[in-house]
Design an enzyme around this catalytic site. Structure first.
Site, short mmCIF file in Angstrom:
data_model
loop_
_atom_site.label_atom_id
_atom_site.label_comp_id
_atom_site.label_asym_id
_atom_site.label_seq_id
_atom_site.Cartn_x
_atom_site.Cartn_y
_atom_site.Cartn_z
N GLU A 11 -6.89 -1.52 14.97
CA GLU A 11 -7.47 -2.41 13.98
C GLU A 11 -6.49 -3.52 13.60
OE1 GLU A 11 -8.73 -0.44 10.42
OE2 GLU A 11 -8.75 -2.31 9.27
N ARG A 20 0.55 -6.90 12.43
CA ARG A 20 -0.08 -6.29 13.61
C ARG A 20 -0.32 -7.34 14.71
NH1 ARG A 20 -4.20 -1.48 11.39
NH2 ARG A 20 -2.54 -0.35 10.32
N ARG A 51 2.08 0.51 10.33
CA ARG A 51 1.68 1.01 9.01
C ARG A 51 2.86 0.95 8.06
NH1 ARG A 51 -2.87 3.91 7.99
NH2 ARG A 51 -3.16 4.19 10.21
N SER A 57 -10.57 -6.44 9.38
CA SER A 57 -11.74 -5.73 8.89
C SER A 57 -12.53 -6.74 8.08
CB SER A 57 -11.27 -4.57 8.01
OG SER A 57 -12.35 -3.72 7.70
N ARG A 63 0.83 -1.20 0.00
CA ARG A 63 0.00 0.00 0.00
C ARG A 63 0.86 1.25 0.00
NH1 ARG A 63 -4.94 -1.92 4.08
NH2 ARG A 63 -5.35 -3.83 2.90
#
Length: 446
Positions: free
Chosen positions: A366, A411, A294, A369, A279
């Site tokens: 998070e 994560r 991130r 999802s 990303r």
RNA sequence: GGAGAGGUGGCCGAGUGGCCGAAGGCAGCAGUUUGCUAAACUGCCGUAGGGGGAAACUUCUACCGAGGGUUCAAAUCCCUCCCUCUCCGCCA
């Protein structure tokens, strides 16, 4: 006007997509407008309505003319067989042919504009989704477990990882740049252990079929799942070829069945896939600049499901539960929140986020999802189903697609380091991972 | 990267300008028949959109890898692209 999303270099989106998509707004444009208003956003409704009208008119004209042309051409064939002159008829048909070309030219412009516009309209939220404008309006659905009792101040995962010699951000920056990480030794092995643990649980206990897909996909695939055309700036793209690095396994795995008609008896279809994800993280400058939270590249085990429409919400609950099972197995405290209309992704009709507790930040972050896209992706991708027997009256319908992280591996590693940290800086390895770690019980300074 | 061969309905496979939405076969579905799961026979059997009908159904249009072109008329001729296969080169 050219439409890159219908570029002939790749398989264009199927006719199915275009027709259905154009049809729905026409039938209940106002209803859709009302539902969409709940998520905010801007859709040029008047232009949409005009284009739909134009398309309908032009299509009617074109069909009528083509019919005349067909009849006329058959007439020519007949005359010639009977050795009669067909010159007059041929001349008349030539005129009609020219008219058709003109109308089809206009029609093409209208359809391209309409398609492009349609591709940029987000999915409609499900009625159970709370209305809100941002993450602050999300609703907590449940919590599991409790935060660990740490006897010393919680260290961040990057402190722990660097002290243990299993995380190396400096060298990652040298090799690649900011927002990359190198895992070494027990860290690399822990990441691999997590991938295996997750895949094993999903494939042996939860009924998913393992998939190892390509990590580069074409433009059509990205458009089908909704990353394009709106979010190109979030993606990495190769400069010499029109290939994109996948931001999630959702893209290749959902596209597995693009332009297919599945048999009803095969549903639901469930896949679990490990892939790295890439990303750009454009627009997130200054956020989570340290650590593994991130990154431009991270690992994820993704769950993807194709379900019958009347069973998709049941499937969403099940899928979310499967992701939760990983955290429960690892003994990590988490909460599940229902995203509000304003915080949901472009393609989703309903989304649950699973947020894991991070002691160093004293907050939930998070880690998964899980979304039901209903028919949104299926329409763009042309994924339908039909009774296997092909009985009369059996209509082909769009399936519902779902997916969820099960889980974001990096994560998860963060959560393990922080939640299982010991006063001496070592980290206890959760029971379920030990056999994947060759029996190791604790990560100590090497 | 070089040379060649191909892409037709769920599958196999005919079809080189009109009578082709497309022969034939297989699979599937419905039925008939033979005292059993096997065989034979008959019918049905692609997708999407529009019109008509309560419905069974009917009618029009589009689709033979994709896009464009030639022609009164294209699965069939021409151009571009995508994909697959074979051989050579290179490489894990």
């Amino acid at each position: 006007m050219t439409n890159p999303y219908l570029d002939a270099r790749f398989q264009p989106l199927s006719g199915t997509f275009i027709m259905y998509y154009l049809r729905t707004p026409r039938d209940n444009l106002d209803a859709i407008r009302g539902q969409l208003a709940r998520r905010g956003g801007d859709v040029p409704w008047d232009r949409l309505r005009t284009l739909i009208e134009q398309r309908r008119t032009l299509t009617g004209q074109a069909e009528q003319l083509r019919h005349e042309l067909k009849q006329g051409s058959d007439g020519v064939a007949k005359l010639k067989r009977e050795k009669q002159s067909a010159d007059a008829c041929m001349a008349a048909m030539k005129v009609i042919g020219e008219q058709i070309k003109m109308i089809e030219g206009e029609l093409r412009n209208v359809e391209e504009a309409l398609t492009d516009l349609n591709l940029r309209i987000p999915n409609l939220p499900h009625s159970s989704v709370p209305i809100g404008k941002d993450a602050g309006d999300n609703q907590e659905a449940r919590r599991w477990g409790s935060p660990p009792l740490l006897t010393t101040p919680a260290k961040s995962h990057w402190e722990l990882g660097e002290d243990l010699g299993i995380l190396d951000f400096d060298r990652a920056a040298k090799i690649s740049g900011a927002r990359f990480a190198v895992l070494t030794g027990a860290g690399a092995r822990l990441e691999r252990a997590l991938i295996n643990y997750m895949l094993d649980l999903h494939t042996t206990q939860h009924g998913y079929r393992e998939v190892l897909p390509p990590f580069l996909v074409n433009r059509t695939s990205m458009t089908a799942t909704g990353q394009l055309p709106k979010f190109e700036e979030d993606l990495f793209r190769l400069s010499d070829e029109d290939y994109f690095l996948i931001p999630t396994a959702e893209v290749p795995v959902t596209n597995l069945h693009r332009d297919e008609i599945l048999s009803e008896s095969a549903l639901p279809i469930r896949y679990a896939a490990y892939t790295p994800c890439f990303r750009r993280e454009a627009g997130s400058y200054g956020k989570d600049t340290r650590g593994l939270i991130r990154l431009h590249q991270f690992n994820k085990v993704e769950l993807v499901a194709f379900a019958k429409p009347d069973q998709s919400y049941e499937e969403l609950e099940r899928l979310t539960g499967h992701a939760e099972a990983i955290l429960q197995g690892l003994g990590l405290h988490y909460q599940v929140v229902t995203l509000c209309t304003g915080d949901m992704g472009f393609s989703a009709a309903k989304t649950y986020d699973i947020e894991v507790w991070l002691p160093s930040q004293s907050q939930y972050r998070e880690i998964s999802s899980c979304s039901n896209f209903e028919g949104f992706q299926a329409r763009r991708a042309g994924i339908r189903y039909k009774d296997a027997a092909g009985k009369k009256g059996q209509k082909t319908e769009f399936v519902h697609t779902l997916n969820g992280s099960g889980l974001a591996v990096g994560r998860t590693l963060v959560a393990i380091l922080e939640n299982y940290q010991q006063p001496d800086g070592s980290v206890t390895i959760p029971e379920v991972l030990r056999h994947y770690m060759g029996g190791m019980e604790r990560i100590k300074k090497e």
